[in-house]
Design an enzyme around this catalytic site. Structure first.
Site, mmCIF file in Angstrom:
data_model
loop_
_atom_site.group_PDB
_atom_site.id
_atom_site.type_symbol
_atom_site.label_atom_id
_atom_site.label_comp_id
_atom_site.label_asym_id
_atom_site.label_seq_id
_atom_site.Cartn_x
_atom_site.Cartn_y
_atom_site.Cartn_z
ATOM 1 N N GLU A 72 9.531 15.653 14.941
ATOM 2 C CA GLU A 72 10.024 15.540 13.566
ATOM 3 C C GLU A 72 9.252 16.512 12.673
ATOM 4 O O GLU A 72 8.023 16.521 12.663
ATOM 5 C CB GLU A 72 9.811 14.109 13.058
ATOM 6 C CG GLU A 72 10.412 13.899 11.683
ATOM 7 C CD GLU A 72 10.281 12.469 11.197
ATOM 8 O OE1 GLU A 72 9.184 11.881 11.339
ATOM 9 O OE2 GLU A 72 11.273 11.944 10.677
ATOM 10 N N CYS B 282 13.822 10.503 6.849
ATOM 11 C CA CYS B 282 13.666 10.136 8.257
ATOM 12 C C CYS B 282 14.965 10.376 9.014
ATOM 13 O O CYS B 282 14.937 10.667 10.201
ATOM 14 C CB CYS B 282 13.182 8.699 8.404
ATOM 15 S SG CYS B 282 14.121 7.536 7.450
ATOM 16 N N LYS C 158 0.884 -1.187 0.000
ATOM 17 C CA LYS C 158 0.000 0.000 0.000
ATOM 18 C C LYS C 158 0.912 1.225 0.000
ATOM 19 O O LYS C 158 1.452 1.620 1.030
ATOM 20 C CB LYS C 158 -0.876 -0.025 1.257
ATOM 21 C CG LYS C 158 -2.220 0.635 1.150
ATOM 22 C CD LYS C 158 -2.210 2.087 0.763
ATOM 23 C CE LYS C 158 -1.915 3.018 1.923
ATOM 24 N NZ LYS C 158 -1.719 4.436 1.492
ATOM 25 N N GLU D 207 9.773 1.255 10.766
ATOM 26 C CA GLU D 207 10.861 2.218 10.533
ATOM 27 C C GLU D 207 10.224 3.595 10.589
ATOM 28 O O GLU D 207 9.480 3.978 9.683
ATOM 29 C CB GLU D 207 11.497 1.909 9.173
ATOM 30 C CG GLU D 207 12.921 2.395 9.063
ATOM 31 C CD GLU D 207 12.987 3.837 8.628
ATOM 32 O OE1 GLU D 207 13.142 4.702 9.514
ATOM 33 O OE2 GLU D 207 12.864 4.101 7.432
HETATM 34 P P1 ADP Z 1 2.308 11.074 6.648
HETATM 35 O O1 ADP Z 1 1.431 11.683 7.683
HETATM 36 O O2 ADP Z 1 3.542 11.835 6.430
HETATM 37 O O3 ADP Z 1 1.609 10.752 5.357
HETATM 38 P P2 ADP Z 1 2.025 8.423 7.683
HETATM 39 O O4 ADP Z 1 2.892 7.711 8.630
HETATM 40 O O5 ADP Z 1 0.650 8.716 8.142
HETATM 41 O O6 ADP Z 1 2.823 9.714 7.265
HETATM 42 O O7 ADP Z 1 1.912 7.628 6.309
HETATM 43 C C1 ADP Z 1 2.821 6.666 5.862
HETATM 44 C C2 ADP Z 1 2.052 5.549 5.199
HETATM 45 O O8 ADP Z 1 1.155 4.981 6.143
HETATM 46 C C3 ADP Z 1 1.200 5.977 4.015
HETATM 47 O O9 ADP Z 1 1.210 4.921 3.054
HETATM 48 C C4 ADP Z 1 -0.186 6.086 4.621
HETATM 49 O O10 ADP Z 1 -1.226 5.895 3.692
HETATM 50 C C5 ADP Z 1 -0.160 4.941 5.605
HETATM 51 N N1 ADP Z 1 -1.093 5.037 6.733
HETATM 52 C C6 ADP Z 1 -1.556 6.168 7.335
HETATM 53 N N2 ADP Z 1 -2.373 5.850 8.358
HETATM 54 C C7 ADP Z 1 -2.434 4.482 8.407
HETATM 55 C C8 ADP Z 1 -3.107 3.535 9.255
HETATM 56 N N3 ADP Z 1 -3.880 3.911 10.267
HETATM 57 N N4 ADP Z 1 -2.910 2.226 9.003
HETATM 58 C C9 ADP Z 1 -2.117 1.813 8.000
HETATM 59 N N5 ADP Z 1 -1.475 2.649 7.178
HETATM 60 C C10 ADP Z 1 -1.611 3.970 7.367
#
Ligand code: ADP
Length: 506
Positions: A405, A308, A199, A274
């Site tokens: 961050e 990161c 995803k 990570e």
């Molecule tokens: P950002 O806020 O910078 O987009 P995230 O950590 O939220 O960083 O996003 C990193 C990845 O995690 C993206 O692929 C996002 O779609 C996915 N993501 C965000 N929320 C969830 C969740 N609750 N469960 C699984 N994947 C998630």
């Protein structure tokens, strides 16, 4: 200056994506999302619509996990001989090279990153990653162990261990190095005989979708690699929660990582996280400043601070503080902002405008907390998510923008008097991803290496990554490792065999 990407220079293949509608990649082919829902992704250099991307629902997630489960259970990949898996991975590496220009352009279009960066990291480093992990396919081995079993003194036993693929992996990737992250997650999956549903981040799914098609061209069977697109809080969350998933591997923010880790733990899924960082760059009084100053600048301005491991806190010995800060400031002010596709740009836009607003909010909080603006501080007016590289001094170690961050080109600078103060300052956040020490004194370097709370310590460099070394942080920066032997073997489960020998002790 025109800050908008010029689409006329795109390869024909990359240009095709402009105005297109993408689908999900499940079981070897592109499929419409069940509910027919899509969302728009934009070019952050000009805020213009690039493509419609499928928004996966629960049924789509089920379909993708089912396809990965079938591919795993029928053994089309796991039962293939290791050297055949290796050969397919090497073919995939070749296909990345053949399609490298298109892939780096697609990456730049949706992420805003510089084309030189998407080529060097998202494409070329992915090629090296695939080749490195392909080599592990033929080298996964267990151990043979002579056993004691002290409570059965008249009998003799031998033991052995064997690694089996862990099963269906859910891989959730971020937007800052999209293809590179997809490959960091895909390569160990393929080497160990697992299958995967990836995803990608909502903003940057194009290269991962293309990668899935290249996997089929490389001879990797249908169902081994599936890609679902959509929102993290929907598709991502449902994927992590899916009972058919055996391991979750995630790169992203600490907040989301903690949610994912909690879900994985509640279902006893293996999990690699990570997460974020607030990495210190420490410049000692004996450092070679001709290297340390550009090194500190690259550590934060590289990829517009959207790394990161970005060196977002600069700690400088008081005797050289003014010289170092002035040098990093000069580099910041010399950077040429421009669209990622323009090879002369030195800093592109951030990934999207909402993210830029988050970065601006951090700057505002720093200034409100008494920070002194050394340079930058503002968004560039007009279309696009551009922001000036920013340096803020005179903050206390517990200020909001120092503890959290930012994931943008914003640097906090500090002066310290001795090593003890520098180490305490370096370790004073909840993160523990990376840290660099710039010095020529081996005893000092060894002291910092042992005492810094960081998964990765760089000496006279920052954020240099190699495939052979495990990558990952401590504390709130995550758990588990990617890359290296550890990153590969964490996609396996160990079984032990105890064998009773009837022929005595020899
Ligand atoms: P950002 O806020 O910078 O987009 P995230 O950590 O939220 O960083 O996003 C990193 C990845 O995690 C993206 O692929 C996002 O779609 C996915 N993501 C965000 N929320 C969830 C969740 N609750 N469960 C699984 N994947 C998630």
């Amino acid at each position: 200056m025109n800050l908008s990407n010029d689409y006329s220079i795109l390869t024909d293949k990359a240009r095709l994506v402009i105005g297109s509608t993408t689908k999900l990649f499940i079981d070897g082919y592109y499929q419409e999302p069940t509910k027919g829902q899509y969302y728009s992704i934009v070019d952050p250099s000009n805020d213009e619509h690039i493509a419609q991307v499928a928004r996966a629902c629960a049924t789509d997630v089920d379909k993708a996990v089912d396809a990965a489960t079938r591919a795993f259970e029928t053994g089309v990949w796991a039962s293939m001989r290791p050297h055949e898996r290796e050969a397919a991975m090497l073919r995939l590496a070749e296909l990345l090279i053949e399609n490298g220009k298109e892939l780096s352009e697609l990456e730049t279009l949706s992420s805003g990153k510089l084309i030189s960066n998407t080529r060097a990291f998202d494409v070329d480093f992915s090629v090296y990653t695939l080749r490195y992990m392909a080599g592990w396919s033929t080298k996964i081995s267990g151990q043979s162990i002579d056993l004691s079993v002290p409570y059965l003194p008249d009998e003799h036993f031998s033991g052995s261990t064997m690694h089996f693929p862990i099963g269906v992996v859910a891989a959730i990737t971020p937007w800052n190095v999209p293809l590179c992250q997809a490959i960091w997650k895909l390569a160990p999956v393929l080497a160990t005989g697992c299958t995967v549903v990836i995803k990608p981040a909502e903003q940057t799914p194009l290269t991962t979708l293309r990668l899935a098609q290249l996997c089929i061209e490389a001879g990797i069977p249908s169902g081994v690699v599936n890609v679902i697109t959509g929102y993290g809080s929907e598709a991502g969350k449902m994927l992590v929660e899916h009972p058919g998933v055996n391991k979750v591997t995630f790169t992203g923010s600490t907040g989301t990582g903690k949610l994912i880790g909690a879900t994985a733990a509640s279902q006893m899924k293996a999990c690699t996280l990570e997460l974020g960082g607030k990495s210190p760059v420490i410049i000692a009084e004996d450092a070679d400043l001709t290297e340390a100053i550009p090194g500190a600048a690259w550590a934060i301005w590289g990829n517009h601070g959207q790394n990161c491991c970005a060196g977002s806190r600069l700690l400088v010995h008081h005797s050289i503080y003014n010289q170092v800060v002035e040098g990093v400031k000069e580099i910041a002010e010399s950077l040429k902002l421009g669209p990622g596709l323009n090879p002369y740009s030195q800093m592109g836009p951030l990934v999207h405008k909402e993210h830029r607003q988050n970065v601006l909010n951090f700057i505002k909080s720093g200034l409100e907390a008494g920070g002194e603006l050394i340079t930058g501080g503002y968004a560039v007016e007009g279309p696009g998510a551009y922001i000036e590289p920013t340096i803020i001094a005179s903050l206390s170690a517990d200020a909001h923008m120092v503890q959290n961050e930012i994931f943008g080109p914003v640097l906090s600078v500090f002066s310290y008097r001795d090593d003890e103060e520098a180490i305490a300052l370096a370790n004073s956040t909840s993160f523990g991803l990376g840290a660099s020490i710039w010095s020529k004194n081996v005893d000092r370097i060894d002291k910092y290496f042992r005492r810094l709370s960081a998964g990765m310590v760089w000496v006279n460099n920052h954020n240099v990554i190699d495939l052979a070394l495990p990558f990952g942080g401590h504390k709130d920066s995550g758990m588990g490792k990617e890359l290296g032997y550890q990153g590969m073997i964490s996609h396996t489960k160990i079984k032990t065999k105890i064998y009773k020998r009837n022929l005595g002790s020899l």
